[in-house]
Design a protein around this motif. Structure first.
Motif: not given
Length: 176
Positions: A1-23
């Motif tokens: 079991m890993t402890d993720t409380r102090g871990a930094q989030p992993q960012y992807e190389s692509q910018p964040y895209q929010p979920p879309q309601a329509y295509p």
């Protein structure tokens, strides 16, 4: 079991895209296609499927009734009731007169109360149409005043009791 409380989030190389309601207009949903070439997340309508209407419900509480608006509405409704009462009394009197009720009952009362000279109580003159309509109009005016006053007093009493208990709760439903 890993402890993720102090871990930094992993960012992807692509910018964040929010979920879309329509295509998106490009034909892809979030830039992704499935292995079969169909779009991911696109909902297709079923032919022959029957949709049932949804009912939205809301619980509301009547916290206060404005006495001024209650008085106006009750005044207009009691005036309408008074007019209906006068018209109903006139129609009822005309129907009873056409059937001969007043002449038959009047003759019986005149014979029962008459003396040797033939003078007795005359029901037809006592229950004439103008006298009946005048009596009905007086009753209607008294009804208008009392109904308006009682409805306004009822609004004040409702506001006092709603302050203690919270008012009347209603559940309203809307069909789509």
């Amino acid at each position: 079991m890993t402890d993720t409380r102090g871990a930094q989030p992993q960012y992807e190389s692509q910018p964040y895209q929010p979920p879309q309601a329509y295509p998106s207009p490009g034909g892809t949903h979030g830039g992704q296609r499935t292995a079969g070439g169909t779009q991911a997340g696109v909902r297709r309508t079923r032919t022959g499927a029957r949709t049932t209407p949804r009912t939205r419900k809301a619980r509301l509480r009547v916290a206060k009734a404005d006495p001024w608006s209650v008085m106006k509405v009750s005044f207009l409704l009691s005036i309408a009731l008074g007019v209906c009462t006068v018209v109903a009394a006139a129609v009822l009197w005309m129907v009873m007169d056409a059937m001969g009720v007043f002449s038959t009952v009047g003759g019986t009362i005149s014979e029962a109360t008459g003396s040797s000279d033939g003078s007795g109580f005359d029901l037809q003159s006592f229950l004439s149409l103008p006298r009946v309509l005048l009596f009905t109009a007086v009753i209607a005016v008294i009804d208008v005043v009392l109904a308006t006053a009682l409805a306004t007093l009822g609004a004040f009493i409702y506001n006092l009791s709603a302050g203690f208990v919270g008012g009347v709760e209603l559940t309203l439903a809307e069909d789509e």
